[in-house]
Scaffold this motif. Structure first.
Motif, PDB file in Angstrom:
ATOM      1  N   THR A 184      -7.850  -0.277  -1.961  1.00 44.25           N
ATOM      2  CA  THR A 184      -7.394  -0.528  -0.597  1.00 44.25           C
ATOM      3  C   THR A 184      -6.917  -1.962  -0.484  1.00 44.25           C
ATOM      4  OG1 THR A 184      -9.544  -1.317   0.214  1.00 44.25           O
ATOM      5  CG2 THR A 184      -9.156   1.080   0.259  1.00 44.25           C
ATOM      6  N   MET A 185      -6.199  -2.226   0.598  1.00 48.56           N
ATOM      7  CA  MET A 185      -5.725  -3.578   0.838  1.00 48.56           C
ATOM      8  C   MET A 185      -6.898  -4.552   0.933  1.00 48.56           C
ATOM      9  SD  MET A 185      -2.905  -5.304   1.238  1.00 48.56           S
ATOM     10  CE  MET A 185      -1.710  -4.026   1.597  1.00 48.56           C
ATOM     11  N   ARG A 186      -7.957  -4.108   1.584  1.00 48.47           N
ATOM     12  CA  ARG A 186      -9.124  -4.981   1.743  1.00 48.47           C
ATOM     13  C   ARG A 186      -9.749  -5.317   0.400  1.00 48.47           C
ATOM     14  NH1 ARG A 186     -13.434  -3.290   6.178  1.00 48.47           N
ATOM     15  NH2 ARG A 186     -11.570  -3.692   7.426  1.00 48.47           N
ATOM     16  N   ASP A 187      -9.764  -4.345  -0.522  1.00 50.48           N
ATOM     17  CA  ASP A 187     -10.320  -4.596  -1.850  1.00 50.48           C
ATOM     18  C   ASP A 187      -9.602  -5.754  -2.535  1.00 50.48           C
ATOM     19  OD1 ASP A 187     -11.852  -2.361  -1.369  1.00 50.48           O
ATOM     20  OD2 ASP A 187     -10.529  -1.019  -2.492  1.00 50.48           O
ATOM     21  N   LEU A 188      -8.270  -5.687  -2.510  1.00 54.33           N
ATOM     22  CA  LEU A 188      -7.503  -6.722  -3.197  1.00 54.33           C
ATOM     23  C   LEU A 188      -7.596  -8.058  -2.476  1.00 54.33           C
ATOM     24  CD1 LEU A 188      -4.253  -5.074  -4.586  1.00 54.33           C
ATOM     25  CD2 LEU A 188      -6.281  -5.834  -5.788  1.00 54.33           C
ATOM     26  N   GLU A 189      -7.653  -8.034  -1.158  1.00 56.87           N
ATOM     27  CA  GLU A 189      -7.806  -9.287  -0.415  1.00 56.87           C
ATOM     28  C   GLU A 189      -9.062 -10.032  -0.857  1.00 56.87           C
ATOM     29  OE1 GLU A 189      -6.057  -9.558   3.941  1.00 56.87           O
ATOM     30  OE2 GLU A 189      -7.313  -7.781   3.748  1.00 56.87           O
ATOM     31  N   LYS A 190     -10.119  -9.287  -1.165  1.00 54.59           N
ATOM     32  CA  LYS A 190     -11.364  -9.924  -1.588  1.00 54.59           C
ATOM     33  C   LYS A 190     -11.240 -10.571  -2.957  1.00 54.59           C
ATOM     34  CE  LYS A 190     -14.450  -6.866   1.039  1.00 54.59           C
ATOM     35  NZ  LYS A 190     -15.508  -5.820   0.944  1.00 54.59           N
ATOM     36  N   GLN A 191     -10.316 -10.059  -3.771  1.00 49.94           N
ATOM     37  CA  GLN A 191     -10.178 -10.563  -5.136  1.00 49.94           C
ATOM     38  C   GLN A 191      -9.183 -11.707  -5.273  1.00 49.94           C
ATOM     39  OE1 GLN A 191     -12.404  -9.366  -7.239  1.00 49.94           O
ATOM     40  NE2 GLN A 191     -13.010  -8.220  -5.423  1.00 49.94           N
ATOM     41  N   LEU A 192      -8.315 -11.859  -4.301  1.00 50.50           N
ATOM     42  CA  LEU A 192      -7.250 -12.842  -4.399  1.00 50.50           C
ATOM     43  C   LEU A 192      -7.476 -13.997  -3.428  1.00 50.50           C
ATOM     44  CD1 LEU A 192      -4.267 -10.333  -4.563  1.00 50.50           C
ATOM     45  CD2 LEU A 192      -5.125 -11.722  -6.462  1.00 50.50           C
ATOM     46  N   ALA A 199       0.831  -1.198   0.000  1.00 51.74           N
ATOM     47  CA  ALA A 199       0.000   0.000   0.000  1.00 51.74           C
ATOM     48  C   ALA A 199       0.863   1.245   0.000  1.00 51.74           C
ATOM     49  CB  ALA A 199      -0.923   0.002   1.219  1.00 51.74           C
ATOM     50  N   ALA A 200       0.386   2.265  -0.717  1.00 54.18           N
ATOM     51  CA  ALA A 200       1.048   3.564  -0.732  1.00 54.18           C
ATOM     52  C   ALA A 200      -0.039   4.625  -0.654  1.00 54.18           C
ATOM     53  CB  ALA A 200       1.889   3.731  -2.001  1.00 54.18           C
ATOM     54  N   GLY A 201      -0.436   4.965   0.558  1.00 50.33           N
ATOM     55  CA  GLY A 201      -1.526   5.920   0.735  1.00 50.33           C
ATOM     56  C   GLY A 201      -2.827   5.335   0.237  1.00 50.33           C
ATOM     57  N   ASP A 202      -3.484   6.044  -0.683  1.00 50.79           N
ATOM     58  CA  ASP A 202      -4.749   5.577  -1.236  1.00 50.79           C
ATOM     59  C   ASP A 202      -4.552   4.682  -2.454  1.00 50.79           C
ATOM     60  OD1 ASP A 202      -6.171   7.004   0.642  1.00 50.79           O
ATOM     61  OD2 ASP A 202      -6.284   8.798  -0.603  1.00 50.79           O
ATOM     62  N   TYR A 203      -3.332   4.279  -2.704  1.00 52.63           N
ATOM     63  CA  TYR A 203      -3.036   3.479  -3.888  1.00 52.63           C
ATOM     64  C   TYR A 203      -2.414   2.143  -3.479  1.00 52.63           C
ATOM     65  CZ  TYR A 203      -3.929   7.709  -6.541  1.00 52.63           C
ATOM     66  OH  TYR A 203      -4.528   8.805  -7.083  1.00 52.63           O
TER      67      TYR A 203
END
Length: 301
Positions: A239-247, A211-215
């Motif tokens: 967000t980190m949570r967004d990607l966790e849901k996809q992977l 993560a780098a801020g909002d990116y």
């Protein structure tokens, strides 16, 4: 003379009345479905500039939206992709084909199956919704409404669900299976919007994500070891949570509050005295394993 004038006046009145009825018949009756009240309100405000759209209902979850569909029979549904409980795609699976309106997806996560949206949805909008993009989406919706038959739109949505599940030849029965979208996590690619382009990234090429801020920075292998031995970095707003849901968390565990790693790329684990650890990847990169994520050790060694 007076009779002629009166006849013309009546005719103008009828013409105006007919135009009013025609305008009413061409209005899009729309639902807004989003679990965030501010997002619903923002879209509602932007739609006020479009007199050809009438909002007939707003809902914060999929179950309420399905009930609203049956009550209002809208032409169009603005549907948030990720909602707690029943998400946007689960909501779609629960709508009978004969009741399916035109659908414009609304998402804050531009990496989320962007290729499928472009290929199969009527349109999609990224949050915060821009006025220009909304106008473009509504133009596409009007065109689709004038051209479509219910079976054609159903075919588009089946194409979307098939694209998402990795099985592009889905029929309706397959698309409605509860595990149809779970295939997303087993897919071998991730759609990433990198600046002005959309990239389909091989999951095996992902080294780590941080993560780098909002990116989010997705660190991947280069085109070849010679061309880019240090690899490449794709940047997207998420967000980190967004990607966790996809992977798949078994393949891509979170090892720190700001880091996800491809477990298959880990070649060495060194413990630290304070309970933390250090991981070395096959590309030479070292990453910290925090104490709060030590339960992921079994996935890494």
């Amino acid at each position: 003379m007076n009779g002629a004038v009166g006849s013309r006046a009546i005719e103008r009145e009828r013409t105006a009345e007919g135009a009013s009825v025609a305008a009413h018949n061409t209005r899009l009756r729309a639902l807004i479905v989003d679990d965030e009240p501010l997002a619903r309100r923002g879209l509602e405000i932007r739609l006020q500039a479009h007199p050809d759209v009438e909002i007939v209902g707003e809902y914060g979850d999929g179950l309420s939206a399905i009930a609203g569909l049956r009550e209002h029979r809208p032409d169009l549904m603005f549907l948030d992709v990720q909602m707690p409980g029943m998400d946007g795609f689960e909501t779609l699976r629960s709508i009978p084909a004969q009741e399916m309106p035109l659908v414009v997806f609304v998402t804050a996560y531009d990496h989320y199956a962007i290729r499928a949206f472009e290929a199969s949805a009527t349109d999609y909008l990224l949050k915060p919704v821009e006025e220009t993009r909304l106008a473009q989406a509504l133009a596409r919706v009007q065109q689709a409404r004038s051209q479509r038959e219910a079976s054609g739109h159903c075919a588009h949505l089946l194409g979307l669900l098939g694209e998402l599940s990795g099985r592009p030849l889905l029929d309706l029965d397959e698309a409605l299976k509860p595990d149809a979208l779970e295939q997303l996590r087993r897919d071998d690619k991730l759609a990433v919007r990198d600046g002005g382009r959309t990239v389909r990234v091989d999951l095996a090429s992902i080294r780590w994500i941080d993560a780098a801020g909002d990116y989010m920075c997705i660190h991947v292998d280069g085109p070849s070891d010679r061309a880019a031995p240090q690899g490449e970095t794709l940047v997207l707003r998420a967000t980190m949570r967004d990607l966790e849901k996809q992977l798949d968390p078994q393949r891509f565990p979170r090892i720190h509050r700001s880091t996800i790693v491809n477990a298959r790329r880990v070649v060495e684990l060194r413990p630290h005295t304070n309970g933390e650890g250090f991981l070395r990847l096959d590309c030479g990169q070292e990453l910290k394993l925090s104490r709060t994520h030590r339960d992921k050790l079994a996935l890494l060694i």
